[in-house]
Write a protein that holds these residues in place. Structure first.
Motif, PDB file in Angstrom:
ATOM      1  N   VAL A  57       0.866  -1.179   0.000  1.00 16.02           N
ATOM      2  CA  VAL A  57       0.000   0.000   0.000  1.00 16.02           C
ATOM      3  C   VAL A  57       0.904   1.230   0.000  1.00 16.02           C
ATOM      4  N   LEU A  91      -7.120   3.703  -3.350  1.00 13.64           N
ATOM      5  CA  LEU A  91      -6.019   2.952  -2.777  1.00 13.64           C
ATOM      6  C   LEU A  91      -4.941   2.838  -3.851  1.00 13.64           C
ATOM      7  N   LEU A 139      -1.338   1.304  -4.951  1.00 18.17           N
ATOM      8  CA  LEU A 139      -0.482   0.162  -4.628  1.00 18.17           C
ATOM      9  C   LEU A 139       0.829   0.258  -5.395  1.00 18.17           C
TER      10      LEU A 139
END
Length: 74
Positions: free
Chosen positions: A57, A67, A69
């Protein structure tokens, strides 16, 4: 959560990266620049839909429900 290691399945490839489902209803984007430690021209060069990836993350934006990554851990 930033820095946490997650495994997930590639659900979609787009010109700027790959979307990875890390949990039910939760997908994150691995930007093209974060897909490999060496530069790649397209996400298809290193991943395919259905591949299982382990990512870190990099950033969480709860307000925008995003999110980010990375396959490269800094």
């Amino acid at each position: 959560m930033v820095g946490q290691r997650l495994s997930g399945r590639v659900t979609k490839l787009v010109p700027f990266g790959a979307f990875v489902q890390v949990a039910d209803g939760i997908e994150g984007l691995v930007h093209l620049s974060e897909l490999s430690s060496v530069p790649v021209a397209a996400p298809e060069d290193v991943a395919e839909v259905g591949d299982q990836l382990t990512d870190f993350v990099a950033h969480v934006d709860p307000e925008r429900r995003r999110l980010s990554l990375s396959r490269r851990h800094s």
